[in-house]
Write a protein that holds these residues in place. Structure first.
Motif, PDB file in Angstrom:
ATOM      1  N   THR A 213       0.838  -1.182   0.000  1.00  0.00           N
ATOM      2  CA  THR A 213       0.000   0.000   0.000  1.00  0.00           C
ATOM      3  C   THR A 213       0.882   1.245   0.000  1.00  0.00           C
ATOM      4  OG1 THR A 213      -0.088   0.158   2.414  1.00  0.00           O
ATOM      5  CG2 THR A 213      -1.754  -1.234   1.333  1.00  0.00           C
ATOM      6  N   ARG A 214       0.267   2.385  -0.200  1.00  0.00           N
ATOM      7  CA  ARG A 214       1.002   3.648  -0.161  1.00  0.00           C
ATOM      8  C   ARG A 214       1.664   3.833   1.199  1.00  0.00           C
ATOM      9  NH1 ARG A 214      -1.726   9.607  -1.318  1.00  0.00           N
ATOM     10  NH2 ARG A 214      -0.090  10.884  -0.369  1.00  0.00           N
ATOM     11  N   GLU A 215       0.954   3.543   2.276  1.00  0.00           N
ATOM     12  CA  GLU A 215       1.490   3.704   3.622  1.00  0.00           C
ATOM     13  C   GLU A 215       2.695   2.795   3.842  1.00  0.00           C
ATOM     14  OE1 GLU A 215      -1.696   3.340   2.862  1.00  0.00           O
ATOM     15  OE2 GLU A 215      -2.286   5.432   3.258  1.00  0.00           O
ATOM     16  N   GLN A 216       2.622   1.579   3.335  1.00  0.00           N
ATOM     17  CA  GLN A 216       3.743   0.652   3.492  1.00  0.00           C
ATOM     18  C   GLN A 216       4.958   1.120   2.708  1.00  0.00           C
ATOM     19  OE1 GLN A 216       1.575  -2.835   2.169  1.00  0.00           O
ATOM     20  NE2 GLN A 216       1.577  -3.702   4.246  1.00  0.00           N
ATOM     21  N   GLN A 217       4.738   1.712   1.543  1.00  0.00           N
ATOM     22  CA  GLN A 217       5.847   2.216   0.748  1.00  0.00           C
ATOM     23  C   GLN A 217       6.492   3.446   1.382  1.00  0.00           C
ATOM     24  OE1 GLN A 217       4.971   2.364  -3.635  1.00  0.00           O
ATOM     25  NE2 GLN A 217       3.059   1.376  -3.016  1.00  0.00           N
ATOM     26  N   LEU A 218       5.687   4.247   2.079  1.00  0.00           N
ATOM     27  CA  LEU A 218       6.207   5.465   2.702  1.00  0.00           C
ATOM     28  C   LEU A 218       6.875   5.200   4.042  1.00  0.00           C
ATOM     29  CD1 LEU A 218       3.301   7.974   1.976  1.00  0.00           C
ATOM     30  CD2 LEU A 218       5.603   8.008   0.996  1.00  0.00           C
ATOM     31  N   GLN A 219       6.588   4.078   4.659  1.00  0.00           N
ATOM     32  CA  GLN A 219       7.087   3.800   6.005  1.00  0.00           C
ATOM     33  C   GLN A 219       8.598   3.879   6.117  1.00  0.00           C
ATOM     34  OE1 GLN A 219       5.662   0.117   7.602  1.00  0.00           O
ATOM     35  NE2 GLN A 219       6.329   0.581   9.675  1.00  0.00           N
ATOM     36  N   PRO A 220       9.374   3.295   5.186  1.00  0.00           N
ATOM     37  CA  PRO A 220      10.834   3.423   5.313  1.00  0.00           C
ATOM     38  C   PRO A 220      11.303   4.874   5.264  1.00  0.00           C
ATOM     39  CG  PRO A 220      10.257   1.677   3.784  1.00  0.00           C
ATOM     40  CD  PRO A 220       8.995   2.440   4.069  1.00  0.00           C
ATOM     41  N   LEU A 221      10.619   5.713   4.483  1.00  0.00           N
ATOM     42  CA  LEU A 221      11.003   7.124   4.397  1.00  0.00           C
ATOM     43  C   LEU A 221      10.669   7.859   5.677  1.00  0.00           C
ATOM     44  CD1 LEU A 221       9.706   7.889   0.779  1.00  0.00           C
ATOM     45  CD2 LEU A 221      12.034   7.343   1.486  1.00  0.00           C
ATOM     46  N   GLN A 222       9.525   7.539   6.270  1.00  0.00           N
ATOM     47  CA  GLN A 222       9.098   8.211   7.484  1.00  0.00           C
ATOM     48  C   GLN A 222       9.951   7.842   8.683  1.00  0.00           C
ATOM     49  OE1 GLN A 222       5.041   6.890   7.534  1.00  0.00           O
ATOM     50  NE2 GLN A 222       4.321   8.553   6.220  1.00  0.00           N
ATOM     51  N   SER A 223      10.511   6.643   8.655  1.00  0.00           N
ATOM     52  CA  SER A 223      11.295   6.178   9.790  1.00  0.00           C
ATOM     53  C   SER A 223      12.765   6.560   9.682  1.00  0.00           C
ATOM     54  CB  SER A 223      11.180   4.650   9.911  1.00  0.00           C
ATOM     55  OG  SER A 223      11.686   4.012   8.738  1.00  0.00           O
ATOM     56  N   SER A 224      13.162   7.155   8.541  1.00  0.00           N
ATOM     57  CA  SER A 224      14.565   7.522   8.367  1.00  0.00           C
ATOM     58  C   SER A 224      14.906   8.742   9.212  1.00  0.00           C
ATOM     59  CB  SER A 224      14.845   7.815   6.883  1.00  0.00           C
ATOM     60  OG  SER A 224      14.052   8.897   6.441  1.00  0.00           O
ATOM     61  N   THR A 225      16.167   8.867   9.597  1.00  0.00           N
ATOM     62  CA  THR A 225      16.614   9.975  10.434  1.00  0.00           C
ATOM     63  C   THR A 225      16.830  11.207   9.577  1.00  0.00           C
ATOM     64  OG1 THR A 225      17.714   8.424  11.906  1.00  0.00           O
ATOM     65  CG2 THR A 225      18.382  10.741  12.026  1.00  0.00           C
ATOM     66  N   PRO A 226      16.241  12.365   9.921  1.00  0.00           N
ATOM     67  CA  PRO A 226      16.421  13.582   9.112  1.00  0.00           C
ATOM     68  C   PRO A 226      17.841  14.115   9.252  1.00  0.00           C
ATOM     69  CG  PRO A 226      15.218  14.084  11.123  1.00  0.00           C
ATOM     70  CD  PRO A 226      15.338  12.594  11.071  1.00  0.00           C
ATOM     71  N   ASN A 227      18.310  14.773   8.185  1.00  0.00           N
ATOM     72  CA  ASN A 227      19.635  15.373   8.263  1.00  0.00           C
ATOM     73  C   ASN A 227      19.543  16.729   8.952  1.00  0.00           C
ATOM     74  OD1 ASN A 227      18.790  17.308   6.328  1.00  0.00           O
ATOM     75  ND2 ASN A 227      19.359  15.911   4.653  1.00  0.00           N
ATOM     76  N   ALA A 228      20.685  17.406   9.102  1.00  0.00           N
ATOM     77  CA  ALA A 228      20.719  18.667   9.845  1.00  0.00           C
ATOM     78  C   ALA A 228      19.847  19.735   9.197  1.00  0.00           C
ATOM     79  CB  ALA A 228      22.165  19.161   9.949  1.00  0.00           C
ATOM     80  N   THR A 229      19.886  19.820   7.869  1.00  0.00           N
ATOM     81  CA  THR A 229      19.085  20.830   7.168  1.00  0.00           C
ATOM     82  C   THR A 229      17.604  20.598   7.399  1.00  0.00           C
ATOM     83  OG1 THR A 229      20.776  21.002   5.452  1.00  0.00           O
ATOM     84  CG2 THR A 229      18.595  21.879   4.931  1.00  0.00           C
TER      85      THR A 229
END
Length: 237
Positions: A213-229
């Motif tokens: 699903t869309r949510e499953q595809q987005l999950q890895p992106l949402q769980s990634s650590t944001p950079n300083a910017t």
């Protein structure tokens, strides 16, 4: 029989087809290609069987997977004779993506909706239209039977070029048509026109054969650590 009567007859016969509900994963026979490709082979054969005599060229099937983001190559040319799959980019309609975030949110068969319609189509002849050479499409399901009246076609468009993704992170949107970049449309003219099958649905098909699903595809992106910017400028991203 007049050509218009033949077209109407094809639509009427095709509209009676029942659009199937896709299982979480289709059983694929051991053939050439990746797990994704083998599932696409199965979908292509299933849809050809379902369409019957409405399709008279059965060597290559186009499958548009609107269950993944428009930045992804999600329009598959499935060559059943060679057991090959070639992926390309394709745009969806503005009415299906009002937020313009690259995700198709809904389908519609209503005239004036500018939305993408799901289901099986038969490709017809070339003609010269607003976007130059285009390919007429006939809807074979109740969910897309208005394709001819809505002028839903395959055509080229600048907003469907891969370079648009490099700049904006997504493709532009059509008025519900299957819009491709210049080179990709040229290939489509040679491989998908003249009585072949085009099938559109939200599969969410991944390279490993999973359907997410869309949510499953987005999950890895949402769980990634944001950079300083991103941490100090959250509104920008």
């Amino acid at each position: 029989m007049k050509r218009r009567d033949l077209i109407k007859g094809t639509i009427a016969a095709g509209a009676a087809l029942a659009l199937p509900t896709l299982p979480a994963r289709l059983a694929a026979q051991p053939r050439r290609g990746s797990p994704r490709d083998r599932i696409l082979f199965d979908i292509a054969k299933r849809e050809l069987d379902r369409a019957g005599d409405a399709i008279w060229r059965r060597d290559i099937v186009g499958i548009a997977d609107f269950g993944v983001h428009s930045a992804q190559r999600r329009f598959y040319f499935v060559n059943l004779d060679r057991e090959e799959v070639n992926p390309f980019h394709v745009s969806h309609g503005t009415g299906s993506d009002p937020e313009h975030d690259g995700w198709l949110n809904s389908y519609s068969n209503v005239e004036g909706s500018n939305a993408t319609s799901r289901g099986a189509y038969v490709t017809w002849e070339w003609y010269q239209g607003r976007y130059g050479t285009s390919v007429r499409l006939g809807g074979l399901d109740q969910s897309n039977e208005a394709a001819l009246r809505r002028y839903i076609v395959m055509h080229r468009a600048r907003y469907a070029e891969p370079s648009h993704i490099s700049r904006w992170g997504r493709l532009g949107r059509s008025n519900g048509c299957f819009a491709l970049g210049e080179e990709q449309f040229r290939i489509a003219l040679l491989n998908l026109s003249g009585g072949r099958l085009l099938f559109a649905d939200s599969l969410g098909l991944q390279d490993d054969g999973r359907m997410l699903t869309r949510e499953q595809q987005l999950q890895p992106l949402q769980s990634s650590t944001p950079n300083a910017t991103q941490r100090y400028n959250p509104g920008v991203f």
